[in-house]
Motif scaffolding. Structure first.
Motif, PDB file in Angstrom:
ATOM      1  N   ASP B  17      43.828  35.420  52.250  1.00 50.18           N
ATOM      2  CA  ASP B  17      42.765  36.273  52.756  1.00 50.18           C
ATOM      3  C   ASP B  17      41.389  35.821  52.317  1.00 50.18           C
ATOM      4  OD1 ASP B  17      44.323  37.842  54.173  1.00 50.18           O
ATOM      5  OD2 ASP B  17      44.286  39.586  52.834  1.00 50.18           O
ATOM      6  N   THR B  18      41.332  35.528  51.046  1.00 48.04           N
ATOM      7  CA  THR B  18      40.038  35.093  50.519  1.00 48.04           C
ATOM      8  C   THR B  18      40.237  33.821  49.708  1.00 48.04           C
ATOM      9  OG1 THR B  18      40.357  36.393  48.553  1.00 48.04           O
ATOM     10  CG2 THR B  18      39.053  37.407  50.276  1.00 48.04           C
ATOM     11  N   ILE B  19      39.215  33.026  49.733  1.00 46.87           N
ATOM     12  CA  ILE B  19      39.218  31.834  48.882  1.00 46.87           C
ATOM     13  C   ILE B  19      38.024  31.961  47.954  1.00 46.87           C
ATOM     14  CG2 ILE B  19      38.851  29.352  48.865  1.00 46.87           C
ATOM     15  CD1 ILE B  19      40.443  29.166  51.376  1.00 46.87           C
ATOM     16  N   LYS B  20      38.322  31.907  46.691  1.00 51.54           N
ATOM     17  CA  LYS B  20      37.258  32.149  45.712  1.00 51.54           C
ATOM     18  C   LYS B  20      36.693  30.815  45.230  1.00 51.54           C
ATOM     19  CE  LYS B  20      37.751  34.554  41.801  1.00 51.54           C
ATOM     20  NZ  LYS B  20      37.985  35.653  40.872  1.00 51.54           N
ATOM     21  N   ILE B  21      35.389  30.747  45.162  1.00 50.13           N
ATOM     22  CA  ILE B  21      34.723  29.532  44.719  1.00 50.13           C
ATOM     23  C   ILE B  21      33.737  29.901  43.623  1.00 50.13           C
ATOM     24  CG2 ILE B  21      33.062  27.772  45.436  1.00 50.13           C
ATOM     25  CD1 ILE B  21      34.473  28.323  48.283  1.00 50.13           C
ATOM     26  N   MET B  22      33.768  29.116  42.556  1.00 47.52           N
ATOM     27  CA  MET B  22      32.803  29.400  41.497  1.00 47.52           C
ATOM     28  C   MET B  22      31.533  28.600  41.750  1.00 47.52           C
ATOM     29  SD  MET B  22      32.969  28.857  37.379  1.00 47.52           S
ATOM     30  CE  MET B  22      34.067  30.169  36.924  1.00 47.52           C
ATOM     31  N   SER B  23      30.416  29.305  41.720  1.00 47.98           N
ATOM     32  CA  SER B  23      29.145  28.612  41.887  1.00 47.98           C
ATOM     33  C   SER B  23      28.403  28.643  40.556  1.00 47.98           C
ATOM     34  CB  SER B  23      28.342  29.331  42.986  1.00 47.98           C
ATOM     35  OG  SER B  23      27.035  28.834  43.008  1.00 47.98           O
ATOM     36  N   GLU B  61      34.625  33.505  49.256  1.00 48.83           N
ATOM     37  CA  GLU B  61      33.974  34.410  48.308  1.00 48.83           C
ATOM     38  C   GLU B  61      33.340  33.556  47.206  1.00 48.83           C
ATOM     39  OE1 GLU B  61      36.573  37.532  46.811  1.00 48.83           O
ATOM     40  OE2 GLU B  61      35.402  37.446  44.954  1.00 48.83           O
ATOM     41  N   ILE B  62      32.064  33.775  46.992  1.00 49.08           N
ATOM     42  CA  ILE B  62      31.360  32.982  45.980  1.00 49.08           C
ATOM     43  C   ILE B  62      31.216  33.806  44.709  1.00 49.08           C
ATOM     44  CG2 ILE B  62      29.220  31.809  45.398  1.00 49.08           C
ATOM     45  CD1 ILE B  62      30.477  30.412  47.649  1.00 49.08           C
ATOM     46  N   ASP B  63      31.632  33.228  43.615  1.00 49.13           N
ATOM     47  CA  ASP B  63      31.440  33.903  42.327  1.00 49.13           C
ATOM     48  C   ASP B  63      30.298  33.198  41.609  1.00 49.13           C
ATOM     49  OD1 ASP B  63      31.762  35.521  40.241  1.00 49.13           O
ATOM     50  OD2 ASP B  63      33.708  34.747  39.593  1.00 49.13           O
TER      51      ASP B  63
END
Ligand code: ATP
Ligand code: ATP
Ligand code: MG
Ligand code: MG
Lengths: 238, 366, 295, 258, 314
Positions: B17-23, B61-63
């Motif tokens: 559903d979501t792909i999380k990426i750390m920024s 999704e950007i963290d």
């Protein structure tokens, strides 16, 4: 008139001064005697506002000065010659004296400075050298001279003769006498009791923070316990 | 994509559903303007991707994590990303020092990282790290025509030697370009990272009387050097690099009018993909984007394309996907992008400051 | 010749910056690490003001000086004063003061970074415009002249005041032994506050003038000057105004020569190398007071 | 106190010592010879160079000229810390206690000299005050303040710690600069008695002090100096009745006494 | 727990490295030498280890050992040069030393990688190795904080001249402090370079000096424990504060200010005095009473006195 009434001072839990009273009226010298650690220095420092007073009162000419900041007390007319000289080492001798006269007019200060130089010629010789390079005794002279500079109404001296050669002790103490005679109230702690008693009018003896004797100087000179403690057996027999 | 959340992050096929990426960012501290602007670009790209359904039902999704300018913070965040399996990739920080610390961690932890800025040599090591800011040296040659048009015969170079990118430019790339165009270098001077006053060095440069001065300096140094050159009476060409952009010349005002620099991006560029980006950006933020925003935007798109290619949230798969995308190149905010050893290449534009805003120089109609 | 003028200008920049710091340090013994931030912050406040109302230079200077004074007084009253009160021995409190200053500096810096995003700012909106005069081969601008005059004028003023005024002596006495100074009737709190106010005003003035001269500064500029100022003061000898003048000039001359004759990369190495060498031969700076210590 | 018998007739010899500071001749051709187990005293007006002479003897200031011998061996080019290891200890005119050590620890510091490398045992575990430390504390009457901090001491007490610290080193030669300043008569008496006891145990001492009565009572031999040089020397009575000494140093009181 | 450890491994390692760095400032400070040369040694160590690892591929302990020895020797030689300097003048000279090293690194050409620095220093150094080194260092330093060594260190710091007259080789102690400081700084730098696999000249700057000083002063300047506390605080504080968002740097500054005001002896000192208060044993001792027999005698005298002087006392 300088009056210390029932002064209590403590360092943390320890009560170093427990109800000391002493007074000096203009023109009179009150000598404070006591063993090492009796609380003499503590009393003077507290009176000067350098230590917090727990209870009791210090009055200058009837006006309470307890709790006032030190620099105000100086302006009120009370000065202290601190224990252990405490000259401003990197400043020159003359600058030390100028600072002593910080609260009075420049003219008045210049006048007093001449008198100080007259009393201690070595200071004049070294006027442009740093005070910290003077010998112990020379520094004591400077500390004494510096206190004179503010032309105070009352003066407290903490062991003014410490480290002075006998001739100097004589001259310093005799000038203490003449300062008193000029109408200044003097409270003096002095370990050289023999000389001190000679010029004092009143004596207060402090032991472990309490006053154990208080009276005129003649009475003290006749009190065998005082004599034994501060002048020695020899003085008693002579 | 599948609707099965949870387990899917490590399975080979299909997207969660979501792909999380750390920024990892510099939102505070001395380089916060870069972090700020690139974040805007990133947000725009993510919004587009999610709204368009570029990845189907899957949302990016950007963290956002602030590492300020600390290398240690950045490295620590990267380690956290490696060990926290819910992150699929890292959008890297802009400082070279931080990036060089992160690269070995990423390589060992097998997580793809896409950097913007971070121009120094040691940043791209191994297969997991990509960069979407082209080294200025790779497109600086476009200044050649400008030199010819302005009939520049002599030049002076002034660069900041404490900075790897600027040193590289000042020592190799720029002299190369200059000499190729038959211009002689009269002086080459250096200043250090914390040089504040340029009086002395500009005086010397003016004495040499070059037709053009190349200023390769850190952002805040630019307006100062330009003003001081102008105040000393210099009236030749002033040529810089991308650090002249992003509002840095604003304080020099009129003094800086006519300063030009080859840039990887200009909002005024006519390239269609750029204009598309600029339009969307203006709509969202009500201002023109700068190069940081464009780079952030392209970084996200590179990543999204890689994910789509991989059709998986798995890190290794994403890396392979990115590699495929990179091999083909794509049109991004910075125009047509191609890749050389994981490092982006752009055509570049010549940007200029007209005294109040940034414009693009088109040669020939001057 | 022009090199010399440029060196003297750079020296004046250092001097303007270092003067306030040197006065506070050499007298009441407060080494204020927030000086650079005070400098920058004053300029920043002036910048935001001038964006709204176009002010002339003199008004900017007044504004900057006022902001610097307020910041400096606040630092003294809220930080250094507390440290000193809990730690009456100045020598022991020294480190605490340095660290407290570092803390204050990072607060000011962080606020400035937050608002400016570290993008440089300048006073182009001010009514004052820079013009350059040409005297033979030498270019000199009106700001440059203002800076030269201000730096030497203020240094002269500070030197004269410290030398001749009794207050200056009192300040030095506080630096030596605050307790005994109070026994002389010196009001330590007020003197310290006054000095810090003056130092802050100097920092603010420097902030304005330097921004005019450099065209723009950024949030971090204050801190880059800090180390040069520290070096200039040490080089000249702590507590001496002539010292800080000479120290600034030597530092600037060395840097200018290296930048123009050698390479800017080496500027700080040569400048600090020079300081190093000078200290080896004059362990208390050029005009530093000898340490008075005897057995 | 333990003393090794030495062949040399003098513990300390100083010949023609001079210390000049620019134009100021603090000490200018002064000397003395101190035999083992004796107390010598130096008298002199303020600023006559007594403390400077002690500093020169302990090598804390450089000699302008002169010779210094310890047990007959020259030492005027050796660094000061070597002297302590040779059994020389001193006190200073100004109290110099270490503020972050307790009274006991300050005194222990004096005793550490006899244990130059520091026993591993005392590093790792127990650091009991040695016998010398206990003895020094006890002799100077510091038992009650042994755990106090120096800043809590009255001036007179602090002076005693100075003396105790020097004693804890179990020196063979002790130099005391105004050891009883700030003490009253009976307290001085105690210190004087202590010094005499130490002498009887074989400790050679050199004392600078302005209390003439105490000096006469305590010392075996007096040396008077002025303007950095010798004025008179001899038995206490001889020196105090010397006209130059009376003139420059002793007050009316002493002149009338003598 | 394992997850937390893995995720925060960088900060955990950084804590120990910062601890060593702080010690390299603290060790000289404890003997009254105001030297930041340790930060320069940090740079020397980092470059030495990185160069050895990249060029010669030596094992980590060899690279670190060589860096430590090299920096210790430099530290010793440095101490000979600055023997006459004191206080803040010495501090300035050591700051100059640090900045010169940084400039040398920037201009070191191929050897140091210029402004780019060096990268790719892959080695076999483990977190365990770092911790082991720190434990040994802390143990050795703990030995200097008790008994005779502690007394000597106190003496050298507070009063060098007195120390000399008590037989302490002040000059040797100072030189030793510089040497140890160099070794500690280099150890931190070398291990950092190997763990991060890179080193760049930007790292060795004035901010690193400020950080090292702040750690020591706020943690506590008298004991290794203070340095450790400082290292823990200043390694973790920034990431803790990251939750405060935009204002994290402001909060950070405020914390430093409060610490400077309310912890004059560092956090360690604060903890110690609280502990002592809890145990009811304040630093103050009993008031000075005259020795026993005399007290009796004096009391008798006082009784006599008070009887006589009743009228005298108002
Ligand atoms: N800062 C302090 N903290 C704790 N106790 C102190 C402090 N200063 C002094 N004392 C204690 O207070 C008592 C009185 O000391 P004070 O200095 O007043 O004595 P004094 O009469 O002046 O003695 P002396 O003749 O030796 O100077 C002593 O027991 C001393 O130990
Ligand atoms: N370092 C120095 N620089 C300049 N003059 C000095 C220095 N040390 C001492 N003197 C001067 O040398 C003279 C001798 O000083 P010294 O301290 O030896 O005298 P002293 O005999 O101990 O006097 P006191 O009995 O007052 O302690 C003094 O006039 C002093 O001012
Ligand atoms: Mg006393
Ligand atoms: Mg003396």
């Amino acid at each position: 008139m300088l009056e210390i009434r029932d002064l209590h001072v403590s360092y943390g839990k320890i009560e170093a001064v427990r109800g000391v009273s002493a007074s000096a009226s203009p023109g009179r010298i009150t000598l404070v005697l006591g063993a090492n650690g009796a609380g003499k220095t503590t009393t003077l420092r507290a009176a000067m506002g350098l230590l917090p007073v727990r209870s009791g009162e210090v009055l200058l000419d009837g006006k309470p000065i307890t709790g006032r900041p030190t620099h105000r007390i100086v302006r009120d007319g009370l000065v202290l010659v601190p224990e252990g000289r405490q000259v401003f080492a990197p400043l020159t001798v003359e600058e030390n004296l100028i600072l002593g006269g910080y609260t009075v007019s420049k003219e008045k200060a210049a006048e007093t400075m001449e008198q100080v130089y007259e009393m201690f010629p070595i200071l004049k010789e070294r006027r442009n050298g740093p005070a910290g390079l003077l010998s112990g005794g020379e520094q004591q002279m400077l500390a004494f001279g510096r206190a004179l500079m503010s032309s105070p109404r009352a003066m407290m001296l903490d062991e003014p003769s410490m480290g002075l050669a006998p001739t100097m002790v004589e001259s310093v103490l005799s000038s203490v006498r003449s300062i008193a005679d000029s109408g200044i109230a003097l409270l003096m702690v002095e370990q050289n009791a023999e000389m001190g008693l000679e010029i004092a009018d009143d004596v207060v003896v402090v032991a472990r923070g309490e006053v154990v004797f208080s009276g005129p100087a003649e009475q003290a000179r006749q009190n065998s316990s005082v004599v034994r403690a501060f002048l020695g057996e020899a003085a008693l027999s002579s | 994509g599948t609707n099965e959340a949870g387990e899917s992050s490590s399975t080979g096929e299909g997207l969660p559903d979501t792909i999380k990426i750390m920024s990892i960012k510099e939102m505070t501290g001395p380089v916060s303007f870069a972090g700020e602007n690139s974040t805007k670009g990133i947000d725009l790209a993510v919004e587009q991707i999610n709204e368009q359904g570029f990845l189907g039902d899957t949302k990016l999704e950007i963290d956002l994590k602030d590492a300020s300018d600390s290398t240690q913070e950045a490295a620590s965040l990267a380690t956290q990303a490696v060990s926290d399996k819910s992150y699929s990739a890292i959008l890297g920080p802009g400082l070279s020092s931080q990036a060089s610390a992160i690269s070995p961690i990423a390589e060992k932890g097998e997580i793809p990282v896409i950097y913007y800025q971070a121009g120094s040599d040691g940043v791209l090591v191994g297969d997991y790290t990509y960069r979407v800011t082209a080294p200025a040296a790779s497109y600086y040659h476009i200044i050649g025509d400008y030199l010819a048009e302005k009939k520049v015969k002599t030049a002076a170079v002034l660069y900041t030697s404490g900075n790897p990118t600027l040193t590289e430019l000042g020592e190799k790339a720029v002299p190369g370009v200059i000499e190729e165009n038959g211009v002689t270098i009269k002086r080459s001077d250096t200043v250090s990272n914390d040089t504040q006053d340029f009086t002395a060095v500009t005086s010397e440069i003016i004495k040499a009387d070059p037709d053009a001065v190349f200023l390769l300096l850190l952002g805040p140094q630019n307006p100062r050097a330009v003003s001081q050159l102008k105040q000393k009476g210099y009236d030749g060409e002033i040529i810089g690099m991308t650090t002249m952009g992003a509002g840095n010349l604003e304080t020099a005002g009129e003094d800086a009018a006519g300063v030009v620099w080859p840039s990887n991006f200009s909002a005024r560029s006519e390239v269609p993909s750029t204009q598309e980006f600029v339009k969307a950006y203006e709509e969202k933020y009500g201002e023109l984007p700068n190069n940081y925003a464009a780079e952030g935007y392209d970084a996200v798109w590179l990543l999204a394309r890689g994910i789509k290619e991989a059709n998986s949230a798995d890190r290794v798969a994403i890396r392979e996907g990115i590699a495929k995308v990179a091999a083909e190149g794509f049109d991004g905010a910075q125009g047509p992008l191609s890749f050389e050893n994981n490092d982006v290449r752009v055509e570049g534009v010549i940007a200029s400051w007209n005294g109040s805003e940034e414009v693009v120089v088109t040669l020939g109609d001057d | 010749m022009e090199i010399l003028i440029n060196a003297v200008t750079l020296g004046s920049l250092y001097l303007l910056f270092a003067l306030g710091m040197s006065v506070a340090w050499g007298t009441i013994g407060i080494l204020n690490f927030a000086h650079g931030s005070t400098f920058m912050f004053s300029a920043m406040v002036a910048y935001y003001t001038v964006q709204m109302v176009a002010l002339p230079m003199w008004a900017m200077i007044l504004l900057g000086a006022a902001v610097g004074m307020v910041l400096s007084v606040l630092t003294q009253a809220l930080i250094f004063n507390f440290i000193l009160r809990r730690n009456p021995d100045l020598l022991k409190a020294e480190m605490q003061i340095v660290v407290g200053g570092i803390g204050a500096a990072s607060v000011l810096l962080a606020i400035a970074q937050h608002y400016t995003k570290s993008v440089p700012f300048g006073f182009s909106a001010s009514t004052f415009k820079t013009t350059t005069y040409q005297l033979g081969a030498i270019h000199i601008s009106n700001v440059q002249l203002v800076i030269l005059v201000a730096a030497f004028g203020l240094a002269g003023l500070a030197a004269w005041w410290l030398k001749s005024a009794r207050a200056g002596l009192a300040l030095r006495a506080i630096g030596v032994n605050p307790e005994v100074a109070s026994l002389m009737g010196v009001d330590r709190g007020r003197m310290a506050l006054g000095t810090m106010a003056a130092a802050g005003a100097l920092a603010g003035t420097a902030g304005i003038l330097l921004t005019y001269y450099l065209g723009s500064i950024a949030a971090e500029t204050g801190d880059s000057f800090l180390i040069s100022a520290f070096a200039a003061i040490i080089l000249g000898g702590i507590g001496s105004v002539i010292g800080v003048v000479v120290g600034s000039m030597i530092l600037a001359l060395a840097e200018t020569l290296v930048v123009t004759q050698l390479s800017g990369t080496w500027a700080s190495a040569v400048a600090f190398g020079l300081i190093f060498v000078v200290l080896l031969f004059l362990p208390r700076g050029i005009f530093g007071r000898k340490e008075v210590r005897r057995t | 106190m333990t003393t090794t018998e030495t062949a040399a007739p003098y513990v300390l010899e100083a010949e023609d010592v001079a210390v000049h500071y620019g134009g100021i001749k603090a000490v200018d051709g002064f000397g003395l010879r101190l035999p083992p187990g004796k107390i010598y005293g130096i008298l002199g007006p303020n600023g006559s160079g007594k403390s400077t002479f002690l500093a020169a003897v302990t090598r804390l200031v450089p000699l302008t000229r002169g010779r210094l011998l310890l047990d007959g061996k020259e030492y005027h080019s050796e660094p000061p810390m070597k002297l302590a290891r040779k059994g020389l200890a001193r006190t200073f005119q100004t109290v110099r206690l270490l503020p972050e050590l307790t009274v006991l620890q300050n005194v222990q510091l004096g005793a550490d000299i006899n244990d130059p490398r520091g026993r591993l045992r005392s590093w790792l575990g127990r650091d009991r005050p040695s016998e010398a430390v206990e003895e020094a504390i006890e002799r100077t009457g510091l038992g009650d303040v042994r755990n106090a901090w120096p800043t809590e001491l009255s001036y007179g007490m602090a002076r005693r710690v100075e003396i105790a610290r020097a004693l804890a080193a179990r020196p063979r030669l002790l130099l005391l600069d105004e050891p009883t300043a700030g003490m009253n008569h009976s307290e001085r008496q105690e210190v004087s008695e202590l010094m005499q006891k130490l002498r009887d145990e074989g400790l050679a001492q050199l004392i600078v002090e302005h209390d003439v009565q105490m000096m006469v009572d305590t010392c075996d031999h007096l040396v008077a100096m002025n303007f950095g040089s010798l004025v008179a020397e001899g038995s206490p009575q001889e020196v105090v009745s010397h006209p130059a000494v009376q003139e420059a140093y002793l007050g009316k009181r002493w002149r009338s006494h003598a | 727990m394992i997850g937390w450890y893995e995720a925060n491994i960088v900060l955990i390692e950084a804590t120990f490295l910062n601890f060593l760095l702080a010690l390299s400032i603290q060790v000289p400070l404890r003997v009254g030498v105001f030297s930041f040369a340790g930060v320069g040694s940090y740079g020397l160590g980092a470059y030495t280890a990185a160069i050895l690892t990249i060029r010669y591929d030596v094992p980590a302990f060899v690279a670190i050992g060589a860096a430590v020895v090299f920096a210790a020797v430099v530290g010793y030689l440095f101490s000979l040069i600055v023997a006459r300097l004191n206080g803040l003048y010495l501090a300035m000279a050591t700051i100059a030393f640090v900045l010169i090293i940084s400039v040398l690194a920037t201009n070191g050409g191929e050897l140091t990688g210029g402004a780019n620095g060096l990268y790719g220093a892959l080695s076999d150094l483990t977190t365990g190795g770092v911790v082991a080194v720190c434990v040994v260092v802390a143990f050795l330093l703990a030995l200097t904080e008790r008994g005779p060594l502690r007394r000597r260190i106190e003496a050298v710091r507070e009063d060098p001249e007195l120390s000399m007259s008590m037989g302490i080789g002040v000059v040797t102690v100072r030189q030793l402090a510089f040497t140890v400081s160099g070794a500690l700084g280099a150890c931190a730098g070398a291990m950092n370079a190997l763990l991060r696999t890179t080193v760049s000249p930007e790292e060795i700057n004035f901010h690193l000096i400020v950080l090292a000083l702040t750690m020591v002063i706020i943690g506590g300047s008298r004991s290794w424990m203070g340095a450790f506390i400082g290292a823990v605080i200043f390694t973790w504080l920034p990431s803790m504060l990251a939750t405060t968002g935009r204002w994290q740097d402001v909060v950070y500054g405020l914390i430093i200010i409060l610490a400077a005001i309310f912890m004059p002896t560092g956090l360690l000192g604060l903890v110690q005095s609280l502990y002592q208060k809890l145990r009811g044993r304040s630093r103050t001792a009993a008031p000075a009473e005259p020795p026993a027999e005399e007290a009796v005698e004096e009391r008798a005298m006082l009784q006599a006195l008070s009887g006589e002087s009743k009228e005298g006392v108002r």
